[in-house]
Design a protein around this motif. Structure first.
Motif, PDB file in Angstrom:
ATOM      1  N   ALA A  81      -9.111   4.184  -2.438  1.00  0.00           N
ATOM      2  CA  ALA A  81      -8.468   4.868  -3.565  1.00  0.00           C
ATOM      3  C   ALA A  81      -8.325   6.360  -3.268  1.00  0.00           C
ATOM      4  N   GLN A  82      -9.339   6.937  -2.611  1.00  0.00           N
ATOM      5  CA  GLN A  82      -9.260   8.355  -2.239  1.00  0.00           C
ATOM      6  C   GLN A  82      -8.145   8.586  -1.227  1.00  0.00           C
ATOM      7  N   MET A  83      -8.014   7.678  -0.278  1.00  0.00           N
ATOM      8  CA  MET A  83      -6.941   7.813   0.715  1.00  0.00           C
ATOM      9  C   MET A  83      -5.572   7.764   0.034  1.00  0.00           C
ATOM     10  N   SER A 141      -4.943   8.525  -3.115  1.00  0.00           N
ATOM     11  CA  SER A 141      -4.826   9.767  -3.881  1.00  0.00           C
ATOM     12  C   SER A 141      -4.424  10.933  -2.983  1.00  0.00           C
ATOM     13  N   ASP A 142      -4.965  10.949  -1.771  1.00  0.00           N
ATOM     14  CA  ASP A 142      -4.661  12.022  -0.818  1.00  0.00           C
ATOM     15  C   ASP A 142      -3.276  11.873  -0.185  1.00  0.00           C
ATOM     16  N   GLY A 143      -2.635  10.709  -0.405  1.00  0.00           N
ATOM     17  CA  GLY A 143      -1.314  10.478   0.187  1.00  0.00           C
ATOM     18  C   GLY A 143      -1.374   9.995   1.626  1.00  0.00           C
ATOM     19  N   THR A 144      -2.520   9.481   2.045  1.00  0.00           N
ATOM     20  CA  THR A 144      -2.693   8.996   3.414  1.00  0.00           C
ATOM     21  C   THR A 144      -2.008   7.637   3.582  1.00  0.00           C
ATOM     22  N   PRO A 145      -1.076   7.506   4.509  1.00  0.00           N
ATOM     23  CA  PRO A 145      -0.465   6.192   4.745  1.00  0.00           C
ATOM     24  C   PRO A 145      -1.501   5.197   5.282  1.00  0.00           C
ATOM     25  N   ILE A 146      -1.422   3.969   4.805  1.00  0.00           N
ATOM     26  CA  ILE A 146      -2.303   2.895   5.259  1.00  0.00           C
ATOM     27  C   ILE A 146      -1.414   1.824   5.857  1.00  0.00           C
ATOM     28  N   PHE A 194       0.823  -1.205   0.000  1.00  0.00           N
ATOM     29  CA  PHE A 194       0.000   0.000   0.000  1.00  0.00           C
ATOM     30  C   PHE A 194       0.860   1.259   0.000  1.00  0.00           C
ATOM     31  N   ASP A 195       2.008   1.191   0.631  1.00  0.00           N
ATOM     32  CA  ASP A 195       2.913   2.340   0.611  1.00  0.00           C
ATOM     33  C   ASP A 195       3.416   2.590  -0.812  1.00  0.00           C
ATOM     34  N   ARG A 196       3.716   1.507  -1.538  1.00  0.00           N
ATOM     35  CA  ARG A 196       4.141   1.671  -2.939  1.00  0.00           C
ATOM     36  C   ARG A 196       3.026   2.295  -3.775  1.00  0.00           C
ATOM     37  N   LEU A 197       1.795   1.848  -3.557  1.00  0.00           N
ATOM     38  CA  LEU A 197       0.669   2.460  -4.283  1.00  0.00           C
ATOM     39  C   LEU A 197       0.562   3.947  -3.943  1.00  0.00           C
ATOM     40  N   ARG A 198       0.691   4.250  -2.666  1.00  0.00           N
ATOM     41  CA  ARG A 198       0.593   5.658  -2.243  1.00  0.00           C
ATOM     42  C   ARG A 198       1.674   6.501  -2.909  1.00  0.00           C
ATOM     43  N   THR A 254      -0.218   9.100  -5.397  1.00  0.00           N
ATOM     44  CA  THR A 254      -0.624  10.309  -4.671  1.00  0.00           C
ATOM     45  C   THR A 254      -0.880  11.430  -5.673  1.00  0.00           C
ATOM     46  N   GLY A 255      -2.035  12.067  -5.521  1.00  0.00           N
ATOM     47  CA  GLY A 255      -2.401  13.175  -6.401  1.00  0.00           C
ATOM     48  C   GLY A 255      -3.070  12.747  -7.699  1.00  0.00           C
ATOM     49  N   ARG A 256      -3.160  11.437  -7.940  1.00  0.00           N
ATOM     50  CA  ARG A 256      -3.777  10.939  -9.174  1.00  0.00           C
ATOM     51  C   ARG A 256      -5.275  10.763  -8.953  1.00  0.00           C
TER      52      ARG A 256
END
Length: 92
Positions: free
Chosen positions: A74-76, A78-83, A35-39, A43-45
């Motif tokens: 997906a919104q998280m 996009s917002d750059g929120t760490p999961i 999930f960090d790699r996705l973020r 992020t911003g997409r």
């Protein structure tokens, strides 16, 4: 010749729980890393661009995600929120 076998059920359960807990912790680390790699990548997409990548990630883990959760996660991203995933302690 005589054979005696003693089975300590409490110790068995303790060792099984420890092994299972270790496996869950490893899985949580892997998923957090994924999930960090996705973020980092998304992020911003737009959410619509992230949703397919998120679905593929869940499929890799044989998981399912509902439509509202898919959009929310997906919104998280996009917002750059760490999961971060943290397993609960196993209780017998």
């Amino acid at each position: 010749m005589s054979l005696s076998l003693n089975f300590n059920e409490g110790e068995f359960k303790r060792q099984m729980a420890a092994a299972a807990q270790s496996g869950l912790q490893q899985l949580a680390r892997e998923q957090t890393s994924d999930f960090d790699r996705l973020r980092q990548q998304y992020t911003g997409r737009p959410v619509e661009e992230i949703r397919p990548a998120l679905q593929r990630l869940f499929a890799r883990y044989d998981g399912k995600i509902t439509e509202p959760e898919l959009t929310e996660w997906a919104q998280m991203i996009s917002d750059g929120t760490p999961i971060e995933f943290k397993p609960e302690k196993i209780r017998w």
